[in-house]
Design a protein around this motif. Structure first.
Motif, short mmCIF file in Angstrom:
data_model
loop_
_atom_site.label_atom_id
_atom_site.label_comp_id
_atom_site.label_asym_id
_atom_site.label_seq_id
_atom_site.Cartn_x
_atom_site.Cartn_y
_atom_site.Cartn_z
N VAL A 1 0.83 -1.20 0.00
CA VAL A 1 0.00 0.00 0.00
C VAL A 1 0.87 1.26 0.00
O VAL A 1 0.43 2.31 -0.45
N ASN A 2 2.10 1.16 0.47
CA ASN A 2 3.01 2.31 0.41
C ASN A 2 3.26 2.73 -1.04
O ASN A 2 3.30 3.92 -1.35
N GLY B 1 -17.52 4.05 -6.76
CA GLY B 1 -18.73 4.22 -5.97
C GLY B 1 -19.23 2.97 -5.29
O GLY B 1 -20.44 2.75 -5.18
N VAL B 2 -18.29 2.14 -4.79
CA VAL B 2 -18.70 0.89 -4.15
C VAL B 2 -18.33 0.93 -2.67
O VAL B 2 -17.57 1.79 -2.21
N SER B 3 -18.87 -0.03 -1.92
CA SER B 3 -18.55 -0.16 -0.49
C SER B 3 -17.36 -1.10 -0.33
O SER B 3 -16.75 -1.53 -1.31
N THR B 4 -17.07 -1.48 0.90
CA THR B 4 -15.93 -2.36 1.16
C THR B 4 -16.30 -3.84 1.08
O THR B 4 -15.43 -4.70 1.22
N SER B 5 -17.57 -4.15 0.87
CA SER B 5 -18.01 -5.55 0.86
C SER B 5 -17.66 -6.21 -0.48
O SER B 5 -18.01 -5.70 -1.54
N GLN C 1 -6.32 4.68 0.85
CA GLN C 1 -6.72 3.62 1.76
C GLN C 1 -7.22 2.42 0.96
O GLN C 1 -7.99 2.57 0.01
N VAL C 2 -6.75 1.24 1.34
CA VAL C 2 -7.33 0.00 0.84
C VAL C 2 -8.35 -0.45 1.87
O VAL C 2 -8.00 -0.80 3.00
N ALA D 1 -8.96 -9.21 -5.47
CA ALA D 1 -9.88 -8.07 -5.62
C ALA D 1 -9.70 -7.16 -4.41
O ALA D 1 -9.59 -7.64 -3.28
N TYR D 2 -9.63 -5.86 -4.66
CA TYR D 2 -9.50 -4.92 -3.55
C TYR D 2 -10.22 -3.62 -3.89
O TYR D 2 -10.49 -3.33 -5.07
N VAL D 3 -10.55 -2.86 -2.86
CA VAL D 3 -11.21 -1.57 -3.07
C VAL D 3 -10.32 -0.48 -2.49
O VAL D 3 -9.75 -0.62 -1.42
#
Length: 239
Positions: free
Chosen positions: A137-138, A192-196, A148-149, A162-164
């Motif tokens: 993430v750095n 425009g998605v959530s973390t789920s 932020q992931v 898969a990650y957001v």
């Protein structure tokens, strides 16, 4: 609080000449917000929302708020710096999570000294095997004011991740997919998605939740098939 031993009130050493007499007050502008179920409410401060960060009125108000805060807090600059150094000094900077096993791999998250963001990694078979970094993430955050992931999920065959990600700090995430074998990030970008997140057993279908553009609340559970167009993703459930 014990009335016989009240908490003392500490007065800030403010310079009256350097602090504005009154804090800025945001203008109220009538605006109707309609919820997904049809209810409507007034949000007089909705005009402060600007997804593009370009509205001059909004920017001017935020600058006035920041200016007032800076003026009020200026006498405490040395204390703030000392507190920050003390907090950082108490954090184990090269910390790591407890590894957990999922199928063939041990997964864990670790931090490196001097770095602000986590590294998500895994090792095949045992923790003695060579490390495979899935997301540093750095590196992803480099050059950004915020990053932020929010969540990540490995596909059932353990070849895709898969990650957001949120790049502005509004908790409105963009869905991305990475090929763990070759290391390339695929062209998938669903904003425009959530973390789920959840993978289907076929390793090509993802379940995700799209947020309402107006209320920013979670609303539609959708499926995306890798290689398909996100705009045509079917809705499997609507809240």
């Amino acid at each position: 609080m014990d009335a016989s031993n009240p908490t003392p009130v500490v007065a800030l050493p403010l310079d009256a000449d350097s602090v504005p007499a009154q804090p800025p007050v945001a203008e109220q502008r009538p605006h109707n917000v309609t919820a997904p179920h049809g209810a409507t409410r007034q949000d007089e401060y909705y005009w402060l929302r600007d997804d593009e960060r370009a509205d001059p009125d909004m920017l001017a108000y935020l600058e006035s708020e920041n200016g007032y805060t800076d003026a009020v807090m200026a006498p405490l600059a040395d204390s703030k710096a000392a507190l920050y150094e003390e907090i950082v000094g108490r954090i184990k900077q090269d910390d790591s999570s407890v590894p957990y096993k999922y199928k063939d791999y041990w997964y864990y998250t670790r931090f490196e000294e001097g770095q602000e963001y986590p590294i998500h990694a895994r090792r095949v078979g045992s923790m003695d095997a060579p490390e495979e970094i899935m997301l540093d993430v750095n590196e992803l955050a480099e050059g950004r004011d915020f990053y932020q992931v929010g969540n990540w999920k490995v596909s059932p065959n353990q070849t895709l991740l898969a990650y957001v990600e949120d790049t502005v700090g509004r908790r409105q995430y963009t869905l991305r997919v990475k090929d763990l074998g070759g290391g390339e990030t695929l062209s998938v970008q669903i904003p425009g998605v959530s973390t789920s997140l959840a993978w289907a057993a076929d390793n090509t279908t993802l379940f995700y939740i799209e947020n309402d553009e107006e209320t920013l609340l979670t609303r539609w559970v959708k499926t995306h098939t890798l290689g398909g167009e996100a705009g045509s993703d079917p809705v499997v459930y609507e809240e």
